[in-house]
Design a protein around this motif. Sequence first.
Motif, mmCIF file in Angstrom:
data_model
loop_
_atom_site.group_PDB
_atom_site.id
_atom_site.type_symbol
_atom_site.label_atom_id
_atom_site.label_comp_id
_atom_site.label_asym_id
_atom_site.label_seq_id
_atom_site.Cartn_x
_atom_site.Cartn_y
_atom_site.Cartn_z
ATOM 1 N N GLU A 327 0.851 -0.833 -0.161
ATOM 2 C CA GLU A 327 0.265 0.210 -0.373
ATOM 3 C C GLU A 327 1.083 1.302 -0.022
ATOM 4 O O GLU A 327 0.529 2.316 -0.904
ATOM 5 N N VAL A 328 1.765 1.601 0.642
ATOM 6 C CA VAL A 328 2.114 2.722 1.442
ATOM 7 C C VAL A 328 3.244 2.963 -0.655
ATOM 8 O O VAL A 328 2.688 4.509 -0.611
ATOM 9 N N GLY A 333 3.253 7.165 -4.870
ATOM 10 C CA GLY A 333 3.200 7.189 -6.278
ATOM 11 C C GLY A 333 4.190 6.118 -6.978
ATOM 12 O O GLY A 333 5.161 6.744 -7.673
ATOM 13 N N ASP A 334 5.467 5.497 -6.530
ATOM 14 C CA ASP A 334 6.875 4.945 -6.503
ATOM 15 C C ASP A 334 6.148 3.275 -6.777
ATOM 16 O O ASP A 334 4.945 3.112 -6.712
ATOM 17 N N ASP A 335 7.649 3.255 -7.290
ATOM 18 C CA ASP A 335 7.276 1.402 -7.603
ATOM 19 C C ASP A 335 7.441 0.442 -6.652
ATOM 20 O O ASP A 335 7.745 1.203 -5.139
ATOM 21 N N ARG A 336 6.512 -0.293 -6.844
ATOM 22 C CA ARG A 336 6.438 -1.197 -5.658
ATOM 23 C C ARG A 336 7.318 -1.740 -4.574
ATOM 24 O O ARG A 336 7.525 -1.754 -3.342
ATOM 25 N N MET A 337 8.179 -2.018 -5.686
ATOM 26 C CA MET A 337 9.682 -2.341 -4.660
ATOM 27 C C MET A 337 10.357 -1.683 -4.882
ATOM 28 O O MET A 337 11.390 -2.343 -4.369
ATOM 29 N N SER A 338 10.456 -0.688 -4.853
ATOM 30 C CA SER A 338 11.318 0.561 -3.829
ATOM 31 C C SER A 338 11.520 0.753 -2.459
ATOM 32 O O SER A 338 10.694 0.535 -1.743
ATOM 33 N N ASP A 339 12.713 0.911 -1.819
ATOM 34 C CA ASP A 339 12.723 1.657 -0.610
ATOM 35 C C ASP A 339 12.804 -0.252 0.239
ATOM 36 O O ASP A 339 12.264 0.287 1.792
ATOM 37 N N LEU A 349 15.481 4.529 8.690
ATOM 38 C CA LEU A 349 14.075 4.690 7.915
ATOM 39 C C LEU A 349 14.113 5.936 8.035
ATOM 40 O O LEU A 349 14.481 7.395 8.013
ATOM 41 N N ASN A 350 13.397 6.270 6.116
ATOM 42 C CA ASN A 350 12.823 7.546 5.556
ATOM 43 C C ASN A 350 11.774 7.729 6.195
ATOM 44 O O ASN A 350 11.165 6.559 7.175
ATOM 45 N N GLY A 351 10.835 8.465 5.068
ATOM 46 C CA GLY A 351 9.707 8.205 5.466
ATOM 47 C C GLY A 351 8.063 7.307 5.625
ATOM 48 O O GLY A 351 7.669 6.949 6.163
ATOM 49 N N LYS A 352 8.816 6.862 4.037
ATOM 50 C CA LYS A 352 7.931 5.947 3.739
ATOM 51 C C LYS A 352 7.703 4.600 4.687
ATOM 52 O O LYS A 352 7.236 3.283 5.147
#
Length: 468
Positions: A327-328, A333-339, A349-352
């Motif tokens: 979900e996040v 609006g980012d790629d599902r496999m990012s971060d 940890l970043n915001g997401k």
Amino acid sequence: MPNKYNGKNHDEIKNTDDEDTMLLPDDLNDYRQYQQPRQELPHLRKVGSNTSRPQQKNGERVYTSNDPPQFPQSGQPPQFPHSAAPPPPMHQQSGQYYDYNQQPPQNYSGYSQTPPPAAPTAPPPQRPASQSRPAAAPEPEHQPKKKKRKHKSLARKIIGRIIRSLLVLFLLLFGIYSCTSLSLISKMNHVETGNRTHYANNTGRSHVRSVLVIGTDGRTNDDRGRSDSMILVSLNSKTNELIMTSFMRDCYVEIPDNGWNKLNAAYAFGGPELLMDTIEYNFDVRIDDYVSVDFASFVSVVDSVGGIDIEVSDDEAEEINVILISEVNELMGDDRMSDLLDHGGKLHLNGKQALSYSRIRKVGNSDFERTQRQRRVMSLIIAKLKSFRPSMFKHLASDVIPDVSTNMSTLDAYLLSLRLPFAARYKMKQIQIPAEGTFYGADVDVGNVLQVDFDANMDVIEREVFAK
């Protein structure tokens, strides 16, 4: 009366007034033992034998010359034993014998002339006992005191300049802080407070200022969603504490005019106003103001402070990746496999990633550890905000504040912001409601809930939040 000179007109004592005489010291014995043979001493001769004798004129003695007889060397008139004490010698030194034949004085080192005893002085007249002594005139101030006053005056001037400089600096910093605070507050989304029914009063609790922070699961600004987290942030000026009280969303409570349900359902039924009324009704704590943050705002807050450092277990890291993919990332609006994370440990940890960490429910003790993670993330954000940097202001003003909603007026928000610099020194404390041992799990028509001992939890809130 017989004649005082035995019948004679004079005493037949040879008058030597016309001859020069010399007074010898009284201590003649000491003088004689150092005396040289008579034949070696220079002979004395009479001086002034031819001096004119005084003449009688009209019964007064008159000298033929203009001046009275004098010694040739000293130039002083002769002195007599029965006269007043002789004046001190003008050019005579102790231990010298003068020859009046115009010869230089002979020095006798062994002889020292003893000065005549000083004449006794009469004692000062005694003041009568009845007569009081006049008051002494005040002594004039000495020059050192004037210098001290000058030094004190200079010190006062220096201290005054320092105080004025500090005052100007304080006003300058206060002006900068006020302008920054008002600039951020003006960008917030101010919402008028809807209909409220207060069920708790604030009597005896004015030393505590509380704001309810609501984290919603709405994906957009128009989507109200449900309250995913409810944390009451309180500033206690008596104990100098900042208390974060988490209300668990599965608490089975009575929602005014809506029956019994889970606590987070109150937000879905009536927004923040009904949620605040529900907490007041069930836990007897007065709440006037709130701040609402959605998912996107939470991510921006964490990124604005530069991320957070936190200890993450391997199971938590795996669950973070699941939430990012499901979900996040799609929400942002980012790629599902990012971060995605590779493993657990002490991670930055970043915001997401921080948002996904706060939403973990399937690791540990379900909602209890979930609220604990949310309070841990919020405390780390507050710690980062204490070290405010200019770069934070830019991100907060452009990315975070516009997505934050509140019912506080500009004035109320500004007055609250003036307390934040002092709150930075406060000790941070975290509690959760219901407290340990004051609830039990149950399965009701709305699902699995927590049956709460309300009286016991009211005592916990009174003791922990409103302590004096």
